[in-house]
Design a protein around this motif. Structure first.
Motif, short mmCIF file in Angstrom:
data_model
loop_
_atom_site.label_atom_id
_atom_site.label_comp_id
_atom_site.label_asym_id
_atom_site.label_seq_id
_atom_site.Cartn_x
_atom_site.Cartn_y
_atom_site.Cartn_z
N PHE A 180 0.81 -1.25 0.11
CA PHE A 180 -0.04 0.00 -0.17
C PHE A 180 1.14 1.15 0.01
O PHE A 180 1.60 1.34 0.73
N LEU A 181 0.39 2.27 -0.86
CA LEU A 181 1.20 3.53 -0.90
C LEU A 181 0.01 4.69 -0.66
O LEU A 181 -1.10 4.48 -1.38
N PRO A 182 0.19 5.53 -0.09
CA PRO A 182 -0.87 6.52 0.02
C PRO A 182 -1.16 7.74 -1.22
O PRO A 182 -0.76 8.85 -0.92
N ASP A 183 -0.93 7.03 -2.32
CA ASP A 183 -1.04 7.65 -3.99
C ASP A 183 -2.56 7.40 -4.24
O ASP A 183 -2.73 6.19 -4.53
N LYS A 184 -3.03 8.30 -5.07
CA LYS A 184 -4.22 8.21 -5.50
C LYS A 184 -3.93 7.29 -6.75
O LYS A 184 -4.88 6.32 -7.07
N ASP A 185 -2.94 7.39 -7.43
CA ASP A 185 -2.72 6.18 -8.57
C ASP A 185 -2.59 4.82 -7.98
O ASP A 185 -3.12 3.95 -8.95
N PHE A 186 -2.00 4.85 -7.26
CA PHE A 186 -1.77 3.34 -6.36
C PHE A 186 -3.02 2.76 -6.06
O PHE A 186 -3.47 1.78 -6.35
N ILE A 187 -3.62 3.77 -5.28
CA ILE A 187 -5.41 3.16 -4.67
C ILE A 187 -6.07 2.95 -5.82
O ILE A 187 -6.94 1.92 -5.81
N ASP A 188 -6.33 3.95 -6.80
CA ASP A 188 -7.12 3.47 -7.81
C ASP A 188 -6.52 2.78 -9.17
O ASP A 188 -7.28 2.01 -9.79
N GLY A 189 -5.48 2.68 -9.58
CA GLY A 189 -4.85 2.11 -10.56
C GLY A 189 -4.27 0.75 -10.21
O GLY A 189 -4.46 -0.10 -11.09
N THR A 190 -3.55 0.52 -9.27
CA THR A 190 -3.21 -0.80 -8.81
C THR A 190 -4.13 -1.38 -8.07
O THR A 190 -4.57 -2.68 -8.38
N CYS A 191 -4.75 -0.91 -7.08
CA CYS A 191 -5.81 -1.63 -6.08
C CYS A 191 -7.02 -1.42 -6.79
O CYS A 191 -7.28 -0.97 -7.75
N THR A 192 -8.29 -1.63 -6.28
CA THR A 192 -9.60 -1.51 -6.50
C THR A 192 -10.15 -0.23 -6.16
O THR A 192 -11.31 0.22 -6.29
N GLY A 193 -9.50 0.89 -5.71
CA GLY A 193 -10.11 2.21 -5.43
C GLY A 193 -10.72 2.07 -3.84
O GLY A 193 -10.39 1.06 -3.00
N MET A 194 -11.46 3.04 -3.49
CA MET A 194 -12.01 3.22 -2.37
C MET A 194 -13.26 2.27 -2.23
O MET A 194 -13.82 2.34 -1.02
N ASP A 195 -13.84 1.67 -3.23
CA ASP A 195 -14.95 0.79 -3.33
C ASP A 195 -14.53 -0.62 -3.73
O ASP A 195 -14.32 -0.58 -4.91
N PRO A 196 -14.15 -1.41 -2.93
CA PRO A 196 -14.65 -1.72 -1.70
C PRO A 196 -13.55 -1.48 -0.75
O PRO A 196 -13.21 -2.17 0.41
N ASN A 197 -12.49 -0.54 -1.16
CA ASN A 197 -11.45 -0.17 -0.01
C ASN A 197 -10.54 -1.21 0.55
O ASN A 197 -10.21 -1.13 1.51
N VAL A 198 -10.25 -2.15 -0.53
CA VAL A 198 -9.29 -3.19 -0.18
C VAL A 198 -8.12 -3.29 -1.48
O VAL A 198 -8.66 -3.22 -2.80
N VAL A 248 -2.52 -8.94 -8.21
CA VAL A 248 -3.11 -7.66 -7.57
C VAL A 248 -4.65 -7.81 -8.26
O VAL A 248 -4.87 -7.94 -9.37
N ARG A 249 -5.67 -7.75 -7.32
CA ARG A 249 -7.03 -7.56 -7.79
C ARG A 249 -7.43 -6.31 -8.21
O ARG A 249 -6.99 -5.03 -7.77
N ASN A 250 -7.64 -5.79 -9.60
CA ASN A 250 -7.72 -4.61 -10.20
C ASN A 250 -8.94 -4.47 -11.01
O ASN A 250 -9.28 -5.31 -11.85
N LYS A 251 -9.58 -3.61 -10.86
CA LYS A 251 -11.13 -3.04 -11.39
C LYS A 251 -10.73 -2.97 -12.90
O LYS A 251 -11.46 -3.23 -13.88
N GLN A 252 -9.63 -2.12 -13.03
CA GLN A 252 -9.45 -1.66 -14.59
C GLN A 252 -9.28 -2.93 -15.66
O GLN A 252 -9.68 -2.64 -16.69
#
Length: 160
Positions: free
Chosen positions: A97-115, A127-131
């Motif tokens: 985890f990095l506190p970076d919007k690109d990491f949260i939204d781009g690498t991870c699934t964003g704030m929904d479901p915040n994991v 990594v599970r990724n919405k994109q």
């Protein structure tokens, strides 16, 4: 007085909208999950930490999950070391985890479901990724080495 209060409210609302698009969602809860999907009944050794928190080493059987939650602060960063059993010689270290919007939204699934869900498989770590509408391959296992699982990453083992 009402005009000033309404103007102040609209300015705050605008600032919040800008922050939503440009900045990470600070001071909100987030989770990291590590899942063992290795084959052949291999255990996964997991050690995650930050500058301020060091989780105990955990061993996961196939299908088991290690999860932790935290509040996102401007300098929040977690990294994890994974070792593939049974001899724990195949290893990978990565930023979980990095506190970076690109990491949260781009690498991870964003704030929904915040994991941010990381899955260990035979080929490496996904990594599970919405994109990509599913899992995305991120890291390959290092070649076997003489690094002992109890040693800090990069520290030589006693056999050197």
């Amino acid at each position: 007085m009402g005009k000033y209060l309404l103007s102040f409210f609209l300015i705050l609302l605008s600032f919040d909208s800008i922050n939503t698009y440009l900045l990470p969602p600070l001071f909100r809860k987030f989770n990291v999950e590590i899942v063992n999907q290795l084959e052949y009944h291999k255990k996964l050794r997991v050690h995650c930490r930050s500058k301020t928190h060091d989780f105990p080493i955990t061993y996961l059987n196939i299908g088991e999950t290690f999860q932790f939650g935290f509040i996102i602060y401007p300098k929040t960063q977690y990294w994890c070391n994974l070792w593939q059993g049974p001899n724990y010689k195949h290893h990978v270290v990565f930023d979980a985890f990095l506190p970076d919007k690109d990491f949260i939204d781009g690498t991870c699934t964003g704030m929904d479901p915040n994991v941010c869900r990381w899955t260990a498989k035979e080929e490496g770590v996904y990594v599970r990724n919405k994109q990509f509408k599913g899992e995305y391959f991120m890291y390959t296992w290092d070649a076997p080495s003489n690094l002992e699982p109890d040693s800090p990453v990069g520290a030589p083992s006693d056999s050197d």
